[in-house]
Design a protein around this motif. Structure first.
Motif, PDB file in Angstrom:
ATOM      1  N   GLU A   1       6.461  81.255  28.606  1.00 60.20           N
ATOM      2  CA  GLU A   1       7.546  82.503  29.030  1.00 60.20           C
ATOM      3  C   GLU A   1       8.729  82.640  28.518  1.00 60.20           C
ATOM      4  OE1 GLU A   1       7.912  82.567  33.336  1.00 60.20           O
ATOM      5  OE2 GLU A   1       5.905  83.496  33.674  1.00 60.20           O
ATOM      6  N   ASN A   2       9.693  81.904  28.393  1.00 58.14           N
ATOM      7  CA  ASN A   2      10.927  82.123  27.777  1.00 58.14           C
ATOM      8  C   ASN A   2      10.818  81.260  26.254  1.00 58.14           C
ATOM      9  OD1 ASN A   2      10.786  80.242  29.969  1.00 58.14           O
ATOM     10  ND2 ASN A   2      12.981  80.479  30.422  1.00 58.14           N
ATOM     11  N   ILE A   3      10.016  81.132  25.704  1.00 63.60           N
ATOM     12  CA  ILE A   3      10.078  80.541  24.323  1.00 63.60           C
ATOM     13  C   ILE A   3      10.152  81.796  23.398  1.00 63.60           C
ATOM     14  CG2 ILE A   3       8.987  79.432  22.517  1.00 63.60           C
ATOM     15  CD1 ILE A   3       7.991  77.325  24.519  1.00 63.60           C
TER      16      ILE A   3
ATOM     17  N   ARG B   1       3.522  74.896  42.395  1.00 60.12           N
ATOM     18  CA  ARG B   1       3.268  74.704  40.955  1.00 60.12           C
ATOM     19  C   ARG B   1       4.910  74.059  40.381  1.00 60.12           C
ATOM     20  NH1 ARG B   1       2.966  78.920  37.588  1.00 60.12           N
ATOM     21  NH2 ARG B   1       4.167  80.254  39.165  1.00 60.12           N
ATOM     22  N   PHE B   2       4.689  73.433  39.423  1.00 54.10           N
ATOM     23  CA  PHE B   2       5.862  72.847  38.543  1.00 54.10           C
ATOM     24  C   PHE B   2       7.054  73.714  38.652  1.00 54.10           C
ATOM     25  CE2 PHE B   2       8.478  71.416  34.788  1.00 54.10           C
ATOM     26  CZ  PHE B   2       8.738  70.417  35.370  1.00 54.10           C
ATOM     27  N   ASP B   3       6.878  75.048  37.998  1.00 54.98           N
ATOM     28  CA  ASP B   3       7.844  76.039  37.804  1.00 54.98           C
ATOM     29  C   ASP B   3       8.504  76.655  39.136  1.00 54.98           C
ATOM     30  OD1 ASP B   3       6.845  75.858  35.420  1.00 54.98           O
ATOM     31  OD2 ASP B   3       6.707  77.921  34.958  1.00 54.98           O
ATOM     32  N   ASP B   4       7.561  76.452  40.278  1.00 48.99           N
ATOM     33  CA  ASP B   4       7.899  77.074  41.440  1.00 48.99           C
ATOM     34  C   ASP B   4       9.300  76.288  42.210  1.00 48.99           C
ATOM     35  OD1 ASP B   4       6.424  79.167  41.594  1.00 48.99           O
ATOM     36  OD2 ASP B   4       4.769  78.003  42.564  1.00 48.99           O
ATOM     37  N   LEU B   5       9.458  74.878  41.777  1.00 50.39           N
ATOM     38  CA  LEU B   5      10.423  74.111  42.009  1.00 50.39           C
ATOM     39  C   LEU B   5      11.789  74.656  41.601  1.00 50.39           C
ATOM     40  CD1 LEU B   5       9.260  70.683  41.034  1.00 50.39           C
ATOM     41  CD2 LEU B   5       9.580  71.247  43.470  1.00 50.39           C
TER      42      LEU B   5
ATOM     43  N   LEU C   1      -0.224  69.055  18.969  1.00 52.84           N
ATOM     44  CA  LEU C   1       0.088  67.995  19.594  1.00 52.84           C
ATOM     45  C   LEU C   1      -0.996  67.283  20.485  1.00 52.84           C
ATOM     46  CD1 LEU C   1       2.902  68.987  22.328  1.00 52.84           C
ATOM     47  CD2 LEU C   1       3.040  66.866  20.687  1.00 52.84           C
TER      48      LEU C   1
ATOM     49  N   ASP D   1       7.615  60.419  21.907  1.00 49.35           N
ATOM     50  CA  ASP D   1       6.599  60.392  22.770  1.00 49.35           C
ATOM     51  C   ASP D   1       5.227  60.927  22.459  1.00 49.35           C
ATOM     52  OD1 ASP D   1       8.435  58.979  24.389  1.00 49.35           O
ATOM     53  OD2 ASP D   1       8.830  60.601  25.564  1.00 49.35           O
ATOM     54  N   HIS D   2       5.323  61.859  21.487  1.00 52.14           N
ATOM     55  CA  HIS D   2       4.011  62.626  21.202  1.00 52.14           C
ATOM     56  C   HIS D   2       3.651  62.440  19.991  1.00 52.14           C
ATOM     57  CE1 HIS D   2       5.203  65.071  24.833  1.00 52.14           C
ATOM     58  NE2 HIS D   2       3.981  65.142  24.792  1.00 52.14           N
TER      59      HIS D   2
ATOM     60  N   TYR E   1       4.931  76.603  29.110  1.00 52.75           N
ATOM     61  CA  TYR E   1       5.995  76.886  29.125  1.00 52.75           C
ATOM     62  C   TYR E   1       6.352  78.047  28.036  1.00 52.75           C
ATOM     63  CZ  TYR E   1       6.420  73.852  25.264  1.00 52.75           C
ATOM     64  OH  TYR E   1       6.329  73.076  23.910  1.00 52.75           O
TER      65      TYR E   1
ATOM     66  N   SER F   1      -0.605  72.188  32.375  1.00 52.37           N
ATOM     67  CA  SER F   1       0.475  72.455  33.292  1.00 52.37           C
ATOM     68  C   SER F   1       1.703  72.382  32.204  1.00 52.37           C
ATOM     69  CB  SER F   1       0.791  71.530  34.332  1.00 52.37           C
ATOM     70  OG  SER F   1       0.800  70.028  33.675  1.00 52.37           O
ATOM     71  N   ASP F   2       1.745  72.104  31.256  1.00 51.33           N
ATOM     72  CA  ASP F   2       2.625  72.056  30.176  1.00 51.33           C
ATOM     73  C   ASP F   2       2.942  73.459  29.705  1.00 51.33           C
ATOM     74  OD1 ASP F   2       3.690  69.762  30.650  1.00 51.33           O
ATOM     75  OD2 ASP F   2       3.633  68.898  28.479  1.00 51.33           O
TER      76      ASP F   2
END
Lengths: 192, 324
Positions: free
Chosen positions: B321-323, B2-6, B310, B285-286, B319, B316-317
């Protein structure tokens, strides 16, 4: 400061040596502790972990004065072990059972494979290089958020930006980062 | 992977690079951490392995505001509870009289009365329908949503007219209270809103009372004596000031992407409209889509709800957890 210089200071004055060692590696140890505890610990837990690490490093160096190993490696290994132990202690408070069928089961780190470890190091280096290419402040936002596990509010405070600006930049830079990673052959399916 | 695992399980080299390229520990925090480490080391030195690692635990000090916030929260619950009960009682209190009206008939007089009442109701309904048809929902939707966009930019200090030669510097404490930094402010000289209260008043001409309060509460404005790291606009008795960076980086463009606005009535006679825009300053961009509910209040048509989202955010966006 080189290992040789540090060892010389430690030999002359253990107290000053400990201080010099701490100054040299505290940021490094903090990065290891924060990264390992980012999903389960508080700021205080990270600080506890860091101080436990240095207390253990100081004791180790007292016992093994003649050890010639690379100091950064020694400190890093002790930091990692302390952080893992801290992680286990903190994780008992939450449900940590992982099903064998779970997607993440296959991703549990193995300490045995040198090849895997080298591959992982190379991947980490590439990812960090790509993050740096995003430029400031986007690269800092990604690093603080994903590596250090900071809240967006804390990042906003460090970078003197508003929460909303951090959130929006985070969203935009994550998208850019995914694109750059994909171009470098690093995707969610794996990396080449 | 997963992206976060990087970003998990970093090796020593990456940790070292992070500490060099993105340091987070300030000098005073380092001092405190060294003292903590040394205390633990010294204690172990004295007691050897008999001592368990329980040193360095710092007493948790609950913030002072916590007590007052708890009292306020309890008061809200209490008032909400009482209000809810009252509403429940008063709603139920109407039921018997309705039942009586329905049971009464069976006489010629009663039938006549009922017929008259029905006719009156029908007439009223027709009048209301005509009135609703006469209302130009598109025009109201366009006028209010255009004003909303303008007001929102102004409230966040991005399009206010300022005196760039008049800069005030304030010293502000960081989020964690461990450091200080300075932030510059321009004096606002916008003829549309000579005072901050004028801007607030304008906001309430566009939003209903509840939404207006929500918008103003979220706008990073504080009184001069209450300035903190979140403050981008502050007010004094002599005028109000806006953060220089907020003004300088703004390209002053506040525009909807859609020029043609369609307003439609829902079952509650509210006007519903959806518009989209791009925030060129912070996220070019959005595109953001906002759904508005416009209600006919005692003061006239006002926006009572605005839900922004949005366009096409990938799954997959995530995020969250730490917001915070």
């Amino acid at each position: 400061m080189t290992d040789k210089e540090l060892r010389k200071i430690m030999a002359e004055s253990p107290e000053e040596g400990r201080r010099a060692l701490f100054d040299e590696y505290c940021g490094y140890v903090y990065a290891i502790c924060a990264n390992k505890l980012k999903n389960c610990g508080t700021k205080e837990d990270r600080e506890e972990c860091l101080s436990d690490t240095f207390a253990a490093v100081f004791r180790y160096l007292d016992r093994c004065k003649d050890v010639e190993g690379d100091l950064r490696g020694i400190v890093g290994t002790i930091a990692k072990r302390t952080a893992i132990s801290c992680f286990r202690r903190l994780s008992t408070k939450s449900d940590t059972t992982v099903s064998i069928d779970s997607d993440s089961f296959g991703e549990i780190a193995s300490d045995n494979s040198v090849e895997e470890s080298a591959e992982r190091s190379l991947l980490n280096e590439t990812v960090l290089n790509i993050i740096n290419s995003l430029g400031e402040p986007d690269s800092a936002i990604i690093v603080y958020f994903y590596y250090y596990g900071m809240k967006t509010r804390q990042i906003a405070s460090i970078l003197k930006m508003s929460d909303t600006a951090v959130l929006k930049r985070l969203s935009r830079s994550r998208k850019k980062l995914k694109k750059l990673l994909s171009e470098a052959g690093i995707t969610e399916e794996g990396y080449t | 992977m997963r992206f976060d695992d990087l970003f998990n399980d970093i090796d020593n080299n990456t940790a070292y690079r992070l500490s060099e390229e993105y340091p987070v520990l300030k000098d005073d925090r380092k001092e405190r951490l060294y003292a903590m480490s040394k205390r633990k080391y010294d204690m172990n030195d004295v007691f050897g392995d008999k001592l368990n690692d329980v040193s360095g635990v710092e007493k948790y000090r609950r913030p002072k505001w916590y007590k007052s916030a708890s009292i306020a929260a309890a008061a809200v619950l209490l008032v909400g509870g009482i209000g809810g009960s009252m509403a429940f009682i008063s709603r139920n209190a109407n039921v018997p009289s309705t039942e009586v009206e329905e049971i009464v008939p069976n006489t010629t007089e009663a039938e006549e009365v009922t017929e008259e009442a029905t006719e009156t109701e029908e007439a009223t309904e027709t009048e209301e329908a005509t009135e609703a048809e006469e209302v130009d929902a598109d025009a109201i939707a366009k006028e209010l949503t255009d004003a909303w966009m303008e007001c929102l930019f102004d409230i966040h200090g991005r399009t206010l007219e300022v005196d760039c030669s008049s800069i005030v510097t304030k010293t502000i404490t960081t989020f964690d209270g461990e450091d200080e930094f300075t932030r510059d402010f321009y004096r606002v000289t916008d003829p549309r809103y000579p005072t901050w209260e004028d801007l607030e008043k304008y906001c309430y001409e566009i939003c209903d009372a509840e939404l207006g309060k929500t918008v103003l509460d979220a706008c990073a404005c504080a009184k001069e004596e209450d300035i903190d790291y979140r403050t981008l606009i502050y007010t004094t008795d002599e005028g109000y000031y806006v953060n220089t960076e907020t003004c300088d980086i703004s390209d002053k463009l506040y525009k909807w992407l859609d020029d043609e606005v369609k307003g439609e009535f829902d079952e509650n006679s509210n006007i519903i409209t959806t518009r989209s825009h791009i925030d060129l300053d912070v996220d070019p961009d959005h595109a953001f889509k906002t759904k508005f509910t416009i209600t006919n209040t005692a003061d006239g048509w006002r926006i009572s709800k605005a839900d922004e989202e949005l366009y096409s955010v990938p799954e997959s966006d995530n995020y969250e957890e730490n917001i915070q």
